[in-house]
Design an enzyme around this catalytic site. Sequence first.
Site, PDB file in Angstrom:
ATOM      1  CG  ASP A 249      -4.957   7.966  13.201  1.00  0.00           C
ATOM      2  OD1 ASP A 249      -5.113   8.788  11.940  1.00  0.00           O
ATOM      3  OD2 ASP A 249      -5.121   6.921  13.573  1.00  0.00           O
TER       4      ASP A 249
ATOM      5  CE  LYS B 224      -8.413   2.381   6.945  1.00  0.00           C
ATOM      6  NZ  LYS B 224      -6.883   1.786   7.390  1.00  0.00           N
TER       7      LYS B 224
ATOM      8  NE  ARG C  59      16.103  -4.613   9.184  1.00  0.00           N
ATOM      9  CZ  ARG C  59      17.013  -5.430   8.879  1.00  0.00           C
ATOM     10  NH1 ARG C  59      17.177  -6.413   8.454  1.00  0.00           N
ATOM     11  NH2 ARG C  59      18.231  -5.084   9.578  1.00  0.00           N
TER      12      ARG C  59
ATOM     13  CE1 TYR D 189      -9.604   0.344  12.986  1.00  0.00           C
ATOM     14  CE2 TYR D 189      -7.091   0.786  13.624  1.00  0.00           C
ATOM     15  CZ  TYR D 189      -8.117   0.131  12.882  1.00  0.00           C
ATOM     16  OH  TYR D 189      -7.850  -1.055  12.317  1.00  0.00           O
TER      17      TYR D 189
END
Length: 378
Positions: free
Chosen positions: A174, A199, A49, A102
């Site tokens: 973004d 993406k 982690r 978005y």
Amino acid sequence: MSYGFETLAIHAGQEPDPRTGAVIPPIFQTSTYAQDAVGAPRLGYEYSRSSNPTRDSLQECLAALEGARHGLTFASGLAAEDTLIRAVCQPGDHVIIPDDAYGGTFRLFAKVAERWGISWSTAGVSNVDDVRGKVTASTKLIWIETPTNPLLNIGDIAALAGIARDAGALLVVDNTFASPYLQQPLALGADVVVHSTTKYIGGHSDVVGGALLLNDDEVANQLRFHQNAMGAVNGPFDAWLTLRGVKTLAVRMERHCDNAEQVARFLVAHPKVTQVYYPGLVEHPGHEVAVKQMRRFGGMISFRTGDPVEAERICNTTKVFTLAESLGGIESLIEHPGKMTHLSAAGSALEVPADLVRLSVGIETIDDLLADLAQALG
């Protein structure tokens, strides 16, 4: 020695394995690491982690591609966004977001961050005066997408960075639609770049992830602490898949752009299409800014039909374009934002037009894509 984008995408953070000579770095599929003594982990690795060699490779590679000193990756783009908000904002702070953001970003601010005491306003990213007019004494972040999702508006990153500096705020960009191949916001004055690596960076619709890239050492330390404390990290196999995808980002983006430019011209000429949103079109209101700050104009196109029923019919009729959410993969996708990716904004000021169709133009044979749209439009 400085290297070109394509070279960095293939080699940055990805040296051959020193033990075996493997050209592709291995997947360190482990949760924990043997220590040489109490408090003496090897190379600083204690628990995956906190850090993992495969994730470190991806973080180094993405930082190199965005021209950043620091890169952090996460389990999803929204996990990256949430970590950023909680690392740099406090209850009482204010954030400006796009007025066509978005849907997931809108939901994060409206349904999660607002309950935590963060206020927010919307502004048109292409309207510098609108953004400036929404700044308050408590504004901590000016958060933009450029191009925006789904209306492909263009924000002038350099101008908006100046507004953020004057306000003592951070400009967050973004960069998912553009990818680091087409646009590098940090070089234009942005403070933090956000990606959904799901993406274009991953590029194959087979892995979910997110990233934050930046140069500020203090903010990066805050983000690393929260990355570990909140734990929304990507696993080693996800990191490896994303690294695999990023190697071909440059060549994929060129093909996405080639195809999208032809699709946009086809749609502009079609009698059943009432409006086309694509920054590569000279008539697009943000075209000049896009020319200034982007290498090319991307693979995303939205268009309107004038009829919501017709928009849904088109989405349901294509054969090569797959009806699906998400974007940026090698395959072409079509969707109805109002009832799919942006449903969370329904009934709000960010609600998208009901007759809007969004395309993620893939890298298939262009004649097949045009023929598919022609039959769907009828």
